[in-house]
Design a protein around this motif. Structure first.
Motif, PDB file in Angstrom:
ATOM      1  N   UNK A 263       0.862  -1.182   0.000  1.00  0.00           N
ATOM      2  CA  UNK A 263       0.000   0.000   0.000  1.00  0.00           C
ATOM      3  C   UNK A 263       0.899   1.232   0.000  1.00  0.00           C
ATOM      4  N   UNK A 264       0.745   2.079  -1.005  1.00  0.00           N
ATOM      5  CA  UNK A 264       1.565   3.285  -1.110  1.00  0.00           C
ATOM      6  C   UNK A 264       1.107   4.304  -0.070  1.00  0.00           C
ATOM      7  N   UNK A 265       2.085   4.881   0.638  1.00  0.00           N
ATOM      8  CA  UNK A 265       1.789   5.893   1.659  1.00  0.00           C
ATOM      9  C   UNK A 265       2.626   7.144   1.378  1.00  0.00           C
ATOM     10  N   UNK A 266       2.265   8.280   1.989  1.00  0.00           N
ATOM     11  CA  UNK A 266       3.043   9.504   1.757  1.00  0.00           C
ATOM     12  C   UNK A 266       4.491   9.369   2.208  1.00  0.00           C
ATOM     13  N   UNK A 267       5.360  10.088   1.542  1.00  0.00           N
ATOM     14  CA  UNK A 267       6.792  10.025   1.823  1.00  0.00           C
ATOM     15  C   UNK A 267       7.138  10.506   3.221  1.00  0.00           C
ATOM     16  N   UNK A 268       6.329  11.410   3.772  1.00  0.00           N
ATOM     17  CA  UNK A 268       6.720  12.036   5.031  1.00  0.00           C
ATOM     18  C   UNK A 268       6.299  11.253   6.272  1.00  0.00           C
ATOM     19  N   UNK A 269       5.660  10.095   6.115  1.00  0.00           N
ATOM     20  CA  UNK A 269       5.306   9.282   7.283  1.00  0.00           C
ATOM     21  C   UNK A 269       6.566   8.568   7.765  1.00  0.00           C
ATOM     22  N   UNK A 270       6.980   8.781   9.015  1.00  0.00           N
ATOM     23  CA  UNK A 270       8.207   8.135   9.501  1.00  0.00           C
ATOM     24  C   UNK A 270       8.094   6.612   9.450  1.00  0.00           C
ATOM     25  N   UNK A 271       9.195   5.956   9.113  1.00  0.00           N
ATOM     26  CA  UNK A 271       9.193   4.495   9.061  1.00  0.00           C
ATOM     27  C   UNK A 271       8.814   3.883  10.405  1.00  0.00           C
ATOM     28  N   UNK A 272       9.207   4.524  11.490  1.00  0.00           N
ATOM     29  CA  UNK A 272       8.915   3.988  12.821  1.00  0.00           C
ATOM     30  C   UNK A 272       7.429   4.001  13.128  1.00  0.00           C
TER      31      UNK A 272
END
Length: 372
Positions: A160-169
């Motif tokens: 599922x593609x998510x926005x780039x700015x969501x932290x991996x953690x």
């Protein structure tokens, strides 16, 4: 590529750091086939479902590269994949729905028949297992993901593609814990504002259910776990009361007088399921999201169903539609309404995966994340 591989199950009570239960191995890096993508894993998350494979509670073909909750970046596309791009930030989910079976056509992709088949055999949705050792030995895939690694080939339907700015953690926990716990409340139980909820088992799934109950407007949210160290965390997540199993009946009575509208069982125990039914008011629903041992059987008074209108609801992956629900839940997080960061205990290198198993057994972590 590097991956954490389980070659043989070990009994409960094993000290995994001493036994070196999972071994970090160099495997031949496969290329994606038609309908598949290659993903560089940036962060993976350890879940009780991984532990269930390790101790044999969930029977899977071995050897297997474990891990099913992760986030990463797309690095390659197989033939025919046109709706995702190299460089996309993706959450991986453990049910790659086929879109054409009876469950998928009914709008319940979490119960995809084809996904259940290939997840059980260690294969991928679009073909057999790809992972191999240098000598050619087959390594099975775990739930189509095999996330304890620095790279994975997965079905396009697993991402599922998510926005780039969501932290991996943050993103790493959305593919299993958040989908399962929040989906149990929103999708399976359909908790309404003003209803009362009990959540039994305060791991990442149970605590996600607590957060969802708060978002749904539940009037009372009673959280239950024998580990007292988790009680304040449950309150921080939105619980109005917290206690041990011995406290459950009293807390429910004090809050509601005669039982909760919804109980979420997030332990994976037939005994806890039976206890959860006892906490319900007339017409209440018990939602079971835990995974008991396959040999476990549930024995409860049958009259409470027709006689008291109680319901027992199974919920796999929170009855989620990942493309829809992950974006919705990320919206809650972005608005400051979903403090998923509370579930993140710490982040360790992949080489410490066995220590992570021990910490999970001991109950000293909620979600430990790993970077390859």
């Amino acid at each position: 590529m590097r991956a954490a591989v389980l070659h043989a199950t070990v009994p409960p009570g094993t000290v995994h750091a001493q036994a070196n239960t999972l071994t970090i191995e160099e495997l031949d890096q496969p290329e994606p086939r038609s309908g598949e993508i290659g993903v560089a894993i940036t962060c993976s998350s350890l879940c009780h479902s991984d532990l269930s494979v390790v101790d044999g509670s969930r029977v899977r073909p071995l050897p297997m590269a474990l891990g099913h909750e992760a986030v990463g970046r797309v690095v390659s596309l197989g033939p025919g994949v046109r709706d995702i791009n190299v460089g996309d930030h993706v959450v991986l989910v453990f049910v790659p729905s086929c879109g054409s079976c009876r469950a998928c056509l009914a709008g319940r992709p979490a119960l995809c028949h084809r996904a259940a088949e290939v997840n059980g055999s260690g294969d991928l949705l679009h073909g057999g297992a790809l992972l191999r050792t240098a000598s050619g030995e087959r390594i099975n895939h775990h739930l189509g993901v095999s996330a304890f690694a620095d790279y994975a080939v997965v079905a396009r339907e697993s991402a599922v593609v998510i926005p780039d700015d969501v932290p991996d953690s943050v993103a790493a926990m959305f593919g299993c814990a958040v989908l399962t716990g929040m989906g149990a409340v929103f999708n399976t139980a359909e908790v309404a504002s003003g209803q009362s909820v009990a959540v039994i088992g305060l791991g990442a799934v149970g605590l996600s259910a607590v957060m969802a109950a708060r978002l749904a407007g539940a009037s009372h949210i009673i959280s239950i776990d024998p580990n007292r160290g988790k009680h304040q965390l449950a309150r921080d997540c939105g619980a109005t009361a917290a206690g041990t199993p011995e406290d459950a009946g009293r807390l429910v009575e004090e809050a509601t007088g005669d039982g909760v509208d919804v109980a979420v069982e997030a332990v994976g125990s037939a005994g806890v399921m039976a206890a959860g039914l006892d906490l319900l008011t007339r017409g209440g629903a018990l939602v079971s999201v835990g995974l008991p041992h396959p040999s476990a059987e549930l024995a409860v008074p049958a009259l409470q169903f027709a006689g008291a209108g109680k319901r027992l609801l199974g919920s796999y992956m929170g009855d989620s539609v990942p493309e829809r629900d992950i974006q919705r839940y990320l919206g809650f997080w972005r608005d400051g309404k979903l403090p998923i960061e509370l579930l993140h205990t710490d982040t360790k290198p992949l080489e410490e995966i066995n220590e992570g198993l021990d910490a999970l057994v001991a109950g000293t972590v909620i979600r430990r994340l790993f970077r390859a």
